[in-house]
Design a protein around this motif. Structure first.
Motif, PDB file in Angstrom:
ATOM      1  N   LYS A 109      29.613  40.161  38.942  1.00  0.00           N
ATOM      2  CA  LYS A 109      28.470  39.946  38.050  1.00  0.00           C
ATOM      3  C   LYS A 109      28.893  40.054  36.590  1.00  0.00           C
ATOM      4  CE  LYS A 109      24.942  41.846  41.167  1.00  0.00           C
ATOM      5  NZ  LYS A 109      23.917  42.916  41.324  1.00  0.00           N
ATOM      6  N   GLY A 110      29.799  40.995  36.347  1.00  0.00           N
ATOM      7  CA  GLY A 110      30.232  41.247  34.977  1.00  0.00           C
ATOM      8  C   GLY A 110      31.547  40.569  34.643  1.00  0.00           C
ATOM      9  N   LYS A 111      32.388  41.271  33.913  1.00  0.00           N
ATOM     10  CA  LYS A 111      33.652  40.712  33.418  1.00  0.00           C
ATOM     11  C   LYS A 111      34.756  40.817  34.463  1.00  0.00           C
ATOM     12  CE  LYS A 111      33.844  43.497  29.884  1.00  0.00           C
ATOM     13  NZ  LYS A 111      34.307  44.151  28.639  1.00  0.00           N
ATOM     14  N   THR A 112      35.741  39.942  34.319  1.00  0.00           N
ATOM     15  CA  THR A 112      36.969  40.041  35.101  1.00  0.00           C
ATOM     16  C   THR A 112      38.110  40.373  34.152  1.00  0.00           C
ATOM     17  OG1 THR A 112      36.218  38.411  36.721  1.00  0.00           O
ATOM     18  CG2 THR A 112      38.585  38.848  36.623  1.00  0.00           C
ATOM     19  N   VAL A 113      38.760  41.497  34.421  1.00  0.00           N
ATOM     20  CA  VAL A 113      39.851  41.976  33.570  1.00  0.00           C
ATOM     21  C   VAL A 113      41.112  42.094  34.420  1.00  0.00           C
ATOM     22  CG1 VAL A 113      40.698  43.894  32.172  1.00  0.00           C
ATOM     23  CG2 VAL A 113      38.294  43.204  32.019  1.00  0.00           C
ATOM     24  N   VAL A 114      42.204  41.587  33.899  1.00  0.00           N
ATOM     25  CA  VAL A 114      43.485  41.603  34.609  1.00  0.00           C
ATOM     26  C   VAL A 114      44.407  42.633  33.971  1.00  0.00           C
ATOM     27  CG1 VAL A 114      45.488  40.242  35.303  1.00  0.00           C
ATOM     28  CG2 VAL A 114      43.225  39.166  35.184  1.00  0.00           C
ATOM     29  N   ILE A 115      45.009  43.455  34.803  1.00  0.00           N
ATOM     30  CA  ILE A 115      46.037  44.387  34.350  1.00  0.00           C
ATOM     31  C   ILE A 115      47.241  44.230  35.273  1.00  0.00           C
ATOM     32  CG2 ILE A 115      44.435  46.067  33.356  1.00  0.00           C
ATOM     33  CD1 ILE A 115      44.793  47.729  35.938  1.00  0.00           C
ATOM     34  N   GLY A 116      48.381  44.723  34.865  1.00  0.00           N
ATOM     35  CA  GLY A 116      49.516  44.627  35.762  1.00  0.00           C
ATOM     36  C   GLY A 116      50.799  45.147  35.156  1.00  0.00           C
ATOM     37  N   ALA A 117      51.781  45.327  36.031  1.00  0.00           N
ATOM     38  CA  ALA A 117      53.088  45.808  35.585  1.00  0.00           C
ATOM     39  C   ALA A 117      54.133  45.457  36.625  1.00  0.00           C
ATOM     40  CB  ALA A 117      53.062  47.319  35.359  1.00  0.00           C
ATOM     41  N   GLY A 118      55.326  45.114  36.126  1.00  0.00           N
ATOM     42  CA  GLY A 118      56.445  44.834  37.008  1.00  0.00           C
ATOM     43  C   GLY A 118      57.293  43.694  36.481  1.00  0.00           C
ATOM     44  N   LYS A 119      58.449  43.516  37.086  1.00  0.00           N
ATOM     45  CA  LYS A 119      59.371  42.496  36.607  1.00  0.00           C
ATOM     46  C   LYS A 119      58.885  41.076  36.884  1.00  0.00           C
ATOM     47  CE  LYS A 119      62.881  44.845  38.441  1.00  0.00           C
ATOM     48  NZ  LYS A 119      64.263  45.173  38.901  1.00  0.00           N
ATOM     49  N   LEU A 137      34.932  49.868  31.341  1.00  0.00           N
ATOM     50  CA  LEU A 137      34.274  48.898  32.205  1.00  0.00           C
ATOM     51  C   LEU A 137      33.170  49.543  33.044  1.00  0.00           C
ATOM     52  CD1 LEU A 137      37.437  46.922  33.401  1.00  0.00           C
ATOM     53  CD2 LEU A 137      35.870  46.366  31.522  1.00  0.00           C
ATOM     54  N   THR A 138      32.298  48.688  33.599  1.00  0.00           N
ATOM     55  CA  THR A 138      31.155  49.160  34.379  1.00  0.00           C
ATOM     56  C   THR A 138      31.319  48.788  35.852  1.00  0.00           C
ATOM     57  OG1 THR A 138      29.806  47.149  34.247  1.00  0.00           O
ATOM     58  CG2 THR A 138      29.765  48.634  32.337  1.00  0.00           C
ATOM     59  N   GLU A 139      30.370  49.216  36.661  1.00  0.00           N
ATOM     60  CA  GLU A 139      30.409  48.943  38.096  1.00  0.00           C
ATOM     61  C   GLU A 139      30.232  47.459  38.392  1.00  0.00           C
ATOM     62  OE1 GLU A 139      27.526  51.431  39.893  1.00  0.00           O
ATOM     63  OE2 GLU A 139      28.674  53.279  39.593  1.00  0.00           O
ATOM     64  N   ASP A 140      29.706  46.697  37.449  1.00  0.00           N
ATOM     65  CA  ASP A 140      29.533  45.255  37.651  1.00  0.00           C
ATOM     66  C   ASP A 140      30.801  44.462  37.357  1.00  0.00           C
ATOM     67  OD1 ASP A 140      26.875  45.469  38.421  1.00  0.00           O
ATOM     68  OD2 ASP A 140      26.137  45.268  36.358  1.00  0.00           O
ATOM     69  N   ASP A 141      31.812  45.120  36.793  1.00  0.00           N
ATOM     70  CA  ASP A 141      33.035  44.435  36.392  1.00  0.00           C
ATOM     71  C   ASP A 141      34.081  44.482  37.505  1.00  0.00           C
ATOM     72  OD1 ASP A 141      31.939  43.939  33.842  1.00  0.00           O
ATOM     73  OD2 ASP A 141      32.587  45.908  33.131  1.00  0.00           O
ATOM     74  N   LEU A 142      35.079  43.617  37.373  1.00  0.00           N
ATOM     75  CA  LEU A 142      36.172  43.528  38.336  1.00  0.00           C
ATOM     76  C   LEU A 142      37.498  43.669  37.609  1.00  0.00           C
ATOM     77  CD1 LEU A 142      37.439  42.736  41.149  1.00  0.00           C
ATOM     78  CD2 LEU A 142      37.308  40.351  40.361  1.00  0.00           C
ATOM     79  N   VAL A 143      38.365  44.505  38.150  1.00  0.00           N
ATOM     80  CA  VAL A 143      39.744  44.612  37.663  1.00  0.00           C
ATOM     81  C   VAL A 143      40.664  44.027  38.728  1.00  0.00           C
ATOM     82  CG1 VAL A 143      41.640  46.174  37.092  1.00  0.00           C
ATOM     83  CG2 VAL A 143      39.340  46.629  36.212  1.00  0.00           C
ATOM     84  N   ILE A 144      41.469  43.047  38.355  1.00  0.00           N
ATOM     85  CA  ILE A 144      42.504  42.518  39.236  1.00  0.00           C
ATOM     86  C   ILE A 144      43.835  43.084  38.751  1.00  0.00           C
ATOM     87  CG2 ILE A 144      43.656  40.488  40.156  1.00  0.00           C
ATOM     88  CD1 ILE A 144      41.122  38.892  39.654  1.00  0.00           C
ATOM     89  N   ARG A 161      35.275  47.785  40.074  1.00  0.00           N
ATOM     90  CA  ARG A 161      35.978  47.578  41.335  1.00  0.00           C
ATOM     91  C   ARG A 161      37.389  47.104  41.011  1.00  0.00           C
ATOM     92  NH1 ARG A 161      36.185  42.987  45.380  1.00  0.00           N
ATOM     93  NH2 ARG A 161      36.774  43.994  47.351  1.00  0.00           N
ATOM     94  N   VAL A 162      38.376  47.648  41.712  1.00  0.00           N
ATOM     95  CA  VAL A 162      39.778  47.285  41.478  1.00  0.00           C
ATOM     96  C   VAL A 162      40.342  46.622  42.728  1.00  0.00           C
ATOM     97  CG1 VAL A 162      42.085  48.119  40.892  1.00  0.00           C
ATOM     98  CG2 VAL A 162      40.073  49.218  39.880  1.00  0.00           C
ATOM     99  N   VAL A 163      40.859  45.427  42.557  1.00  0.00           N
ATOM    100  CA  VAL A 163      41.546  44.726  43.639  1.00  0.00           C
ATOM    101  C   VAL A 163      43.009  44.582  43.225  1.00  0.00           C
ATOM    102  CG1 VAL A 163      41.738  42.593  44.967  1.00  0.00           C
ATOM    103  CG2 VAL A 163      39.476  43.493  44.354  1.00  0.00           C
ATOM    104  N   SER A 164      43.896  45.211  43.976  1.00  0.00           N
ATOM    105  CA  SER A 164      45.324  45.189  43.656  1.00  0.00           C
ATOM    106  C   SER A 164      46.029  44.134  44.501  1.00  0.00           C
ATOM    107  CB  SER A 164      45.949  46.559  43.921  1.00  0.00           C
ATOM    108  OG  SER A 164      45.352  47.558  43.117  1.00  0.00           O
ATOM    109  N   LEU A 165      46.719  43.221  43.829  1.00  0.00           N
ATOM    110  CA  LEU A 165      47.531  42.198  44.482  1.00  0.00           C
ATOM    111  C   LEU A 165      48.991  42.588  44.250  1.00  0.00           C
ATOM    112  CD1 LEU A 165      45.545  39.018  43.367  1.00  0.00           C
ATOM    113  CD2 LEU A 165      45.216  40.431  45.416  1.00  0.00           C
TER     114      LEU A 165
END
Length: 421
Positions: A36-46, A108-115, A177-181
């Motif tokens: 419903k809200g924002k999609t924010v991408v975070i990450g780390a690695g080679k 971020l809020t509960e409506d947002d998504l972190v990938i 919500r956090v979805v880790s790929l």
């Protein structure tokens, strides 16, 4: 091709393994629903920058965010910021990136998504020492761990209890919500161990970390020991309610890559034999076992009839025995195996890191065969002395046997292919 050009054959298997670890395929298959809200991408690695670019190519909607990768491993992206920092020894750029990642998710809020895009190398790229410790302390810790010979799983237990971002703490810092790929470079593919699990908690404790410190004789700064002996070092538990809505997916792994290499070998008339995708231990000791199997095949046609290509993966370790040596665990494996198969015609091998960088230099690994020792001696080098000095790079460079690919954009750890014909 296999007998007249064994190195071309071995390289083709490596290339197949890397293609199978392309993050785009796994990202496509595991895309979360738009929030419903924002999609924010975070990450780390080679391989985080390439993962970010792959995500942008398939995400149907707005997004932004940032990921951190090793110097020289960045790539062009549209909306996701790429930050570069030091690996394998952390630096100030990584410390600043870790702070920014925490700031990015904290509001971020509960409506947002972190990938979260996580792959190997993320642990060193996210230095975040707790209060009372400095970046210099974390650098010293990493250097000690890398020189200790401890398996990666043990290293990461210590790292995550001396951090404010690892061990699930990054995911615990947000209401979204956090979805880790995850591209796994860990034997066994435990998602909590990849990059020390910034978004995935596990059940290890600070007491486990203290046992590892004792077992490997790590001379930690007093401030680090004080921290591990206090409740402040406790990481979030897997059953913490903060993780209830979270999800994690392994999108590439060593097992899948070895199967791809095996399929290519079979298509070219060479029977493959996969030993394991989760081999750990001292690189030189693992080499002795592989060499013994190769000699058995060559001389007695067992346990596999030749021609055969033996494949294995995982993450070996190197206990530093000298200062000033150059190279990494795959070069050390190749040199130790070269010594063990000296003068054995019919054995050819490639040992390389699937991210394209093996240890301290710019090669992915090295080729070796039954004539390697002879070539080294003809170049005026003592192969045993090179091995004792952890200096495989210098030897393989002198005889033109380095395997160089540049950054591959993924990382499912060690790849070993041994052709016996």
């Amino acid at each position: 091709m296999t007998t007249s050009a064994p190195r071309d054959f071995l390289k083709s298997l490596f290339d197949a393994a890397v293609r199978a670890a392309d993050p785009l395929t796994g990202i496509k298959a595991n895309l979360p629903d738009r929030p419903k809200g924002k999609t924010v991408v975070i990450g780390a690695g080679k391989g985080a920058a390439q993962m970010a670019r792959a995500l942008e190519s398939v995400w149907d909607g707005p997004l932004d965010g940032l990921v951190v990768t090793r110097y020289g491993y960045g790539c062009d992206t549209r909306d996701i910021e790429i930050i570069e920092a030091a690996h394998p020894v952390p630096d100030a750029a990584g410390r600043a990136a870790a702070r920014r990642l925490m700031e990015t998710v904290s509001g971020l809020t509960e409506d947002d998504l972190v990938i979260a895009l996580i792959c190997g190398g993320g642990s060193a790229l996210l230095p975040a020492p707790p209060v009372g410790l400095t970046l210099e302390d974390e650098i010293a810790l990493n250097e000690m761990l890398l020189a200790s010979g401890a398996p990666i799983s043990a290293m990461n237990v210590v790292r995550k209890h001396l951090s404010t971002i690892k061990g699930g703490r990054l995911a615990a810092a947000t209401r979204a919500r956090v979805v880790s790929l995850i591209v796994s470079d860990i034997p066994g593919d435990n998602p909590a161990h990849v990059a020390s699990g910034p978004t995935v908690p596990d059940g290890s404790t600070r007491h486990d970390a203290l046992e590892i410190v004792k077992q490997y004789g790590l001379q930690l700064p007093q401030a680090a020991l004080d921290h591990l002996n206090s409740a402040k070092a406790d990481a979030p538990r897997p059953d913490d309610p903060v993780f209830l809505r979270h999800a994690r997916h392994i999108i590439a792994s060593a097992g899948v890559s070895l199967e791809a290499a095996a399929a290519l070998a079979k298509s070219q008339g060479i029977e493959p034999a996969i030993l394991s995708d989760a081999i750990e231990g001292e690189a030189r000791d693992v080499a002795q076992v592989h060499a013994a199997i190769a000699r058995e095949v060559l001389g007695r046609n067992r346990p596999f009839p030749k021609p055969v290509v033996i494949l294995s993966g995982g993450e070996t370790t190197v206990t530093l025995r000298a200062k000033g040596g150059k190279g990494g665990r795959n070069g050390e494996f190749a040199l130790a195996m070269a010594l063990a198969i000296d003068a054995q015609e019919g054995i050819h091998l490639l040992a390389a890191d699937t991210d394209g960088i093996d240890g301290s230099e710019d090669n992915a690994g090295a080729f070796a065969d039954g004539g390697t020792v002879k070539r080294l001696r003809a170049a005026g080098l003592d192969p045993r002395r090179l091995l004792d000095g952890n200096d495989s790079y210098s030897g393989f460079a002198a005889v033109g046997d380095l395997f160089e690919t540049g950054p591959t954009g993924t990382n499912v750890n060690d790849f070993r292919a041994i052709l016996i014909a």
